[in-house]
Design an enzyme around this catalytic site. Structure first.
Site, PDB file in Angstrom:
ATOM      1  N   ASP A 179     -23.386  24.550 -26.980  1.00 21.56           N
ATOM      2  CA  ASP A 179     -22.943  24.674 -25.482  1.00 21.56           C
ATOM      3  C   ASP A 179     -24.417  24.177 -25.605  1.00 21.56           C
ATOM      4  O   ASP A 179     -25.574  24.390 -25.351  1.00 21.56           O
ATOM      5  CB  ASP A 179     -23.526  25.879 -25.127  1.00 21.56           C
ATOM      6  N   LYS A 204     -22.596  20.646 -14.119  1.00 23.12           N
ATOM      7  CA  LYS A 204     -24.533  21.234 -14.195  1.00 23.12           C
ATOM      8  C   LYS A 204     -25.010  19.226 -14.176  1.00 23.12           C
ATOM      9  O   LYS A 204     -24.112  18.467 -13.510  1.00 23.12           O
ATOM     10  CB  LYS A 204     -24.742  22.145 -14.787  1.00 23.12           C
TER      11      LYS A 204
END
Length: 384
Positions: A179, A204
């Site tokens: 990730d 994000k």
């Protein structure tokens, strides 16, 4: 990734990969193809490879080509959310009876997916400190098919040596999933370090403006990419065209934003280390951080996330969050504006009572791109 992109800098790829001029009008920005279906050139004769927008959409294709180029992968896929991407990945790679090693510090939603959803159909998992390669090796079983890593991790900012864990995964016949949300591909490219698949919450830093929700998978291997694409189409959690367009727009400024995020976060971390009401600062850019040397080796800079622990315990930490003014109290991260949150009661409430439980006195910051002096002043008044 094409030879053309391999010969260009990241900043150039971010702007140009997937962003070819519209052949009809010459528009330099890919259009938003807000369409569900496409006229076919005869039965079974797809025009340009498009038939139905769950299967493929030109705006989403542009984003997926961009993502693959930025991460140095063979196939990129854009999803409706980061968790939708993770769900597709796990259901593609795993079968009942398989085992996954997950980190002892991870996004609460990822833990919930393993603990409450995936485990119900027979997938086993165990927790390891992925910052310690020996701990990862010890957690392996003959049934391990995936090693899952976040680096930097959420919310304790732990650092994993991706190359070292990739070697362990290869030796075990497992795939390494990284990730890369906190770092973004501008600061770190896990595939170049040996990762098999990269995960992103596009919500994000990639989108960067707190106005879109999305997720992505980037596969190092073309065959794995095809398997993921098959399951994405079969399961259907794809990014919509407007969302894909927003992320593409955000990515164009990713390098300049990440430079500013990182510079501001470094100043915030430095100030917090000397504040009498702060007992610990977690930021990989600090020389005393246990993962500092590894982060310096595999990252271009140290990112915009800072966590710290507050003297006085949980209630004091909550009060700091409530007193902040310029730092907005809210979940998520990676936008141009600064955010503050209490992980134990917010983003990581789902890990309470587990091996991933976070300290009650922890505050997490997503440091934005505002003037650093203003951010420091706000934190100082919030700490009192």
């Amino acid at each position: 990734m094409s030879d053309q992109h391999s010969l260009q800098s990241f900043e150039t790829i971010a702007i140009h990969a997937g962003n070819t001029a519209d052949p009809l009008t010459g528009a330099v920005v890919p259009p938003i193809y807000q369409v569900s279906t496409y006229k076919q050139d005869g039965v079974g004769g797809l025009r340009g490879g498009y038939e139905y927008s769950r299967s493929a959409n030109p705006t989403r294709t542009a984003l997926e080509e961009n993502l693959a180029a930025l991460e140095g992968g063979r196939r990129g896929l854009a999803f409706a959310s980061g968790l939708a991407a993770e769900d597709c990945l796990l259901r593609t790679l795993l079968e009942p009876g398989d085992h996954v090693v997950i980190p002892n510090d991870a996004y609460g939603g990822t833990f919930r997916l393993f603990a409450k959803v995936v485990s119900r159909w027979g997938v086993e998992w165990s927790v390891a400190n992925t910052s310690d390669p020996a701990a990862v090796r010890a957690a392996l079983t003959p049934k391990t098919k995936v090693i899952w890593v976040e680096t930097p991790s959420n919310p304790l900012l732990g650092i994993t040596d991706v190359a070292a864990v990739a070697e362990i995964a290869r030796g075990a016949g497992a795939r390494l999933v990284v990730d890369n949300t906190f770092a973004s591909p501008y600061l770190q490219q896990p595939i170049s370090l040996g990762a098999d698949i990269v995960v992103h919450s596009l919500t994000k830093y990639m989108g960067g403006h707190s106005d879109v929700v999305g997720g992505a998978l980037i596969a190092a291997d073309a065959t794995v990419g095809e398997e993921l694409a098959y399951h994405q189409n079969a399961m259907g959690a794809v990014a919509g065209p407007f969302d894909a367009w927003l992320v593409l727009r955000g990515i164009k400024t990713l390098p300049v934003r990440m430079d500013r995020h990182s510079a501001n976060a470094a100043r915030v971390a430095e100030m917090l280390t000397s504040h009498p009401k702060v007992t610990q600062v977690l930021y990989p850019g600090l020389p005393e951080h246990p993962g500092h040397e590894t982060a310096a080796k595999q990252m271009k800079a140290f990112g915009g996330m800072v966590s710290f622990r507050v003297a006085g315990g949980e209630e004091a930490a909550v009060e700091v969050c409530n007193r902040a003014k310029l730092f907005t109290l809210g979940e998520s991260l990676g936008g141009v504006e600064s955010l503050i949150e209490h992980p134990g009661r917010m983003t990581h409430a789902s890990v309470a009572g587990s091996a991933l439980e976070v300290p009650a006195d922890l505050v997490r910051l997503s440091v934005g791109i505002e003037a650093a002096d203003d951010l420091l002043a706000d934190l100082q008044q919030a700490l009192g």
